[in-house]
Write an enzyme that holds these catalytic residues in place. Structure first.
Site, PDB file in Angstrom:
ATOM      1  N   GLU A 145       9.673  -3.198  13.290  1.00 45.38           N
ATOM      2  CA  GLU A 145       9.537  -2.141  12.283  1.00 45.38           C
ATOM      3  C   GLU A 145       8.241  -1.398  12.591  1.00 45.38           C
ATOM      4  O   GLU A 145       7.146  -1.897  12.331  1.00 45.38           O
ATOM      5  CB  GLU A 145       9.492  -2.732  10.872  1.00 45.38           C
ATOM      6  CG  GLU A 145       9.379  -1.670   9.789  1.00 45.38           C
ATOM      7  CD  GLU A 145       9.316  -2.251   8.386  1.00 45.38           C
ATOM      8  OE1 GLU A 145       9.737  -1.559   7.437  1.00 45.38           O
ATOM      9  OE2 GLU A 145       8.828  -3.386   8.225  1.00 45.38           O
ATOM     10  N   PHE A 189       0.809  -1.215   0.000  1.00 47.93           N
ATOM     11  CA  PHE A 189       0.000   0.000   0.000  1.00 47.93           C
ATOM     12  C   PHE A 189       0.841   1.263   0.000  1.00 47.93           C
ATOM     13  O   PHE A 189       0.380   2.319  -0.442  1.00 47.93           O
ATOM     14  CB  PHE A 189      -0.932   0.016   1.218  1.00 47.93           C
ATOM     15  CG  PHE A 189      -0.223   0.271   2.531  1.00 47.93           C
ATOM     16  CD1 PHE A 189       0.102   1.556   2.942  1.00 47.93           C
ATOM     17  CD2 PHE A 189       0.130  -0.779   3.359  1.00 47.93           C
ATOM     18  CE1 PHE A 189       0.758   1.780   4.149  1.00 47.93           C
ATOM     19  CE2 PHE A 189       0.788  -0.567   4.568  1.00 47.93           C
ATOM     20  CZ  PHE A 189       1.106   0.719   4.959  1.00 47.93           C
ATOM     21  N   LYS A 231      -1.006  -7.849  -8.657  1.00 48.67           N
ATOM     22  CA  LYS A 231      -1.959  -7.868  -7.539  1.00 48.67           C
ATOM     23  C   LYS A 231      -1.558  -6.744  -6.596  1.00 48.67           C
ATOM     24  O   LYS A 231      -0.695  -6.897  -5.755  1.00 48.67           O
ATOM     25  CB  LYS A 231      -1.922  -9.213  -6.819  1.00 48.67           C
ATOM     26  CG  LYS A 231      -3.240  -9.590  -6.102  1.00 48.67           C
ATOM     27  CD  LYS A 231      -3.702  -8.622  -5.035  1.00 48.67           C
ATOM     28  CE  LYS A 231      -2.885  -8.715  -3.761  1.00 48.67           C
ATOM     29  NZ  LYS A 231      -3.450  -7.801  -2.696  1.00 48.67           N
ATOM     30  N   CYS A 283       9.902   1.439   3.711  1.00 49.79           N
ATOM     31  CA  CYS A 283      10.856   0.434   4.167  1.00 49.79           C
ATOM     32  C   CYS A 283      12.260   1.008   4.277  1.00 49.79           C
ATOM     33  O   CYS A 283      13.148   0.380   4.855  1.00 49.79           O
ATOM     34  CB  CYS A 283      10.850  -0.786   3.254  1.00 49.79           C
ATOM     35  SG  CYS A 283      11.524  -0.490   1.609  1.00 49.79           S
ATOM     36  N   SER A 317       5.841  -6.877   4.128  1.00 48.21           N
ATOM     37  CA  SER A 317       6.414  -7.190   5.428  1.00 48.21           C
ATOM     38  C   SER A 317       7.240  -8.473   5.359  1.00 48.21           C
ATOM     39  O   SER A 317       7.057  -9.309   4.469  1.00 48.21           O
ATOM     40  CB  SER A 317       5.298  -7.350   6.468  1.00 48.21           C
ATOM     41  OG  SER A 317       4.499  -8.482   6.169  1.00 48.21           O
ATOM     42  N   GLU A 334      -4.958  -4.118  -1.627  1.00 44.18           N
ATOM     43  CA  GLU A 334      -6.383  -3.827  -1.583  1.00 44.18           C
ATOM     44  C   GLU A 334      -6.673  -2.526  -0.846  1.00 44.18           C
ATOM     45  O   GLU A 334      -7.778  -1.997  -0.933  1.00 44.18           O
ATOM     46  CB  GLU A 334      -7.136  -4.987  -0.932  1.00 44.18           C
ATOM     47  CG  GLU A 334      -6.802  -5.258   0.516  1.00 44.18           C
ATOM     48  CD  GLU A 334      -5.599  -6.170   0.714  1.00 44.18           C
ATOM     49  OE1 GLU A 334      -5.445  -6.704   1.827  1.00 44.18           O
ATOM     50  OE2 GLU A 334      -4.808  -6.332  -0.243  1.00 44.18           O
TER      51      GLU A 334
END
Length: 496
Positions: A382, A148, A172, A280, A225, A175
């Protein structure tokens, strides 16, 4: 309110197994829903890509490049729309969304030289009248699963290079932020890409598993992740696929006694709080060498942070916006709580931040925490939010030990005026991307992105030269044309 569907075979497809709400983080409201593709829809996308592959594979690279040239122009022309979509679903401020998109466009620009990058290698007379050469063929139908936090840039790390190399692609996207990647994919059709070469299927883990287990998918790229990255990598490998899976991070900035502290503070604030820390490559830990450095650093950080502005995505005077969801806001706050409970000192507290007119938005203000130790859960995790932690150590060696012993090895940097110290640091630190007075050492498009340790699973990094190798497979051909009908006769020893 619209239901966001899929893009398959050059057409919008509205099939929906179920609908997932898509929130606007700035308001906390549901703006749209996104369709979860049924298994049949996923198979339909794979079939379209499989059928399109032979013709696209055989399309000359120069013609593929022409599509990418058109695509790059369309991205530039539609940047305002794309940035608006990013902001609505991610919460990212407009200027930050533009920075993300610009980095993505740079990866499209890299594909414009793909013909040179796909050139093979040729050797004459490797043996008597024997020539040998290598060619680089596309892998086939490949998939990308993206997060995202960079709904435009991370997909653009993947499919432009994959497609330029002659593959067909199924994306993909997250969402939580599906609109920008779907809009951008439709621009490829407008750019002249044949139907079926680029496809988008929306959904959650069920769609991911369908992609990971279908034999027709030959390679998978992932960013997200660490726990999910490890699952993606193992599942893809178990199903005979190539995989590059990029995971989480805990990026440290080492602040040396000789550092230009004013510069370090400016760089740290942008790197820690930009994009609400949902990167990240965010710098979430500043390791100060000595208490004097720590105290002076904190004093300057505290002063600079007084002017930070949090706001809705369309307020370009804001420094950063909301985090992605109410659940994620609560998780970030829980990390701050745990640091306080375990003995750290909250110097600047963003837990109760509210924005006038957007009281239901998912806002966390810039937070500064001192006296953090490696045993604290907030240090180990994180956080992925606008939180900067200060760790105090007595030497550069101690600081490097912290970085090298952490399970993540994505990015790090050092602030110093000492060239010898910087060289020693960059040589001996066990991290994939290193900055010297550069807080976000994200490689440019013609290098490759990738961390070490549990920040990455797989052998090749994202975009750049590594991506060309990931999305191609080598074929080596050795041939002999005997002269004058000379024959060597039967030989049983290994040829040499």
């Amino acid at each position: 309110m619209a239901n966001i569907g899929h893009f398959i075979g050059g057409a919008l497809v509205s099939d929906s197994l179920r609908e997932i709400p898509v929130y606007n983080p700035s308001t906390g409201g549901v703006d749209n829903t996104v369709a979860t593709a049924s298994l049949e829809t996923v198979k339909h996308a794979i079939e379209k890509a499989t059928n399109a592959f032979p013709a696209w594979r055989d399309t000359p690279p120069a013609k593929r490049v022409k599509v990418m040239q058109n695509f790059k122009l369309l991205l530039d022309e539609n940047k305002d729309t794309i940035c608006e979509l990013i902001g609505q679903e991610h919460g990212k401020i407009g200027h930050d969304a533009l920075g993300e998109l610009t980095r993505g466009i740079e990866n499209v620009e890299y594909t414009l030289g793909i013909a040179e990058k796909l050139k093979g290698e040729h050797s004459n007379n490797v043996g008597p009248d024997i020539d040998s050469w290598s060619e680089f063929a596309p892998v086939g139908v490949v998939a990308g699963i993206t997060p995202f936090n960079f709904p435009a840039m991370v997909p653009l790390w993947m499919y432009p290079i994959a497609i330029a190399c002659g593959n067909c692609f199924i994306l993909k996207p997250s969402e939580k932020a599906p609109s920008a990647p779907l809009f951008i994919a439709k621009l490829l059709k407008e750019a002249g890409l044949p139907d079926g070469v680029m496809n988008v299927v929306n959904g959650d883990h069920e769609v991911v598993n369908a992609l990971l287990t279908d034999d027709r998918i030959k390679a998978v790229s992932f960013v997200g992740s660490t726990n999910v990255a490890e699952y993606i990598y193992k599942t893809a490998a178990d199903n005979g696929k190539r995989c590059q899976a990029l995971g989480g991070a805990k990026n440290h900035a080492i602040v040396m006694p000789d550092a230009d502290l004013d510069n370090a503070v400016e760089q740290l604030i942008g790197a820690a709080f930009g994009s609400s820390g949902e990167r990240c490559m965010a710098l979430s830990v500043a390791v100060a060498i000595g208490d004097d450095v720590a105290d002076r650093l904190i004093d300057k950080l505290s002063t600079a942070m007084e002017g930070l502005k949090v706001g809705p995505y369309h307020d370009n005077s804001a420094n950063f916006g909301a985090v992605i969801s109410a659940e994620h806001r609560d998780a970030v706050v829980a990390h701050i709580n745990s640091a306080e409970e375990q003995g750290a000192k909250i110097l600047i507290d963003g837990r109760h931040t509210k924005v006038d007119g957007y009281e239901n938005g998912y806002f966390v203000g810039g937070t500064l925490i001192d006296n953090v130790t490696t045993e604290m859960s907030s240090y180990q995790a994180e956080i992925f939010g606008p939180v900067l932690q200060i760790v105090r150590v007595s030497s550069m060696e101690d600081a490097m030990r912290l970085v090298n012993e952490h399970e993540y090895g994505n990015g790090t940097c050092i602030f110093t005026r000492d060239g010898e110290a910087a060289r020693y640091f960059s040589k001996n630190i066990e991290v994939g991307m290193v900055g010297i007075n550069i807080p976000l050492p994200v490689p440019v498009s013609y290098h490759s992105f990738g961390g070490w340790k549990r920040s990455v699973f797989g052998d090749l990094g994202a975009y750049g030269p590594d991506a060309v190798r990931f999305y191609t497979k080598r074929k080596t051909i050795t041939q002999r044309w005997p002269s004058n009908g000379v024959r060597e006769g039967i030989k049983f020893s290994f040829p040499s």
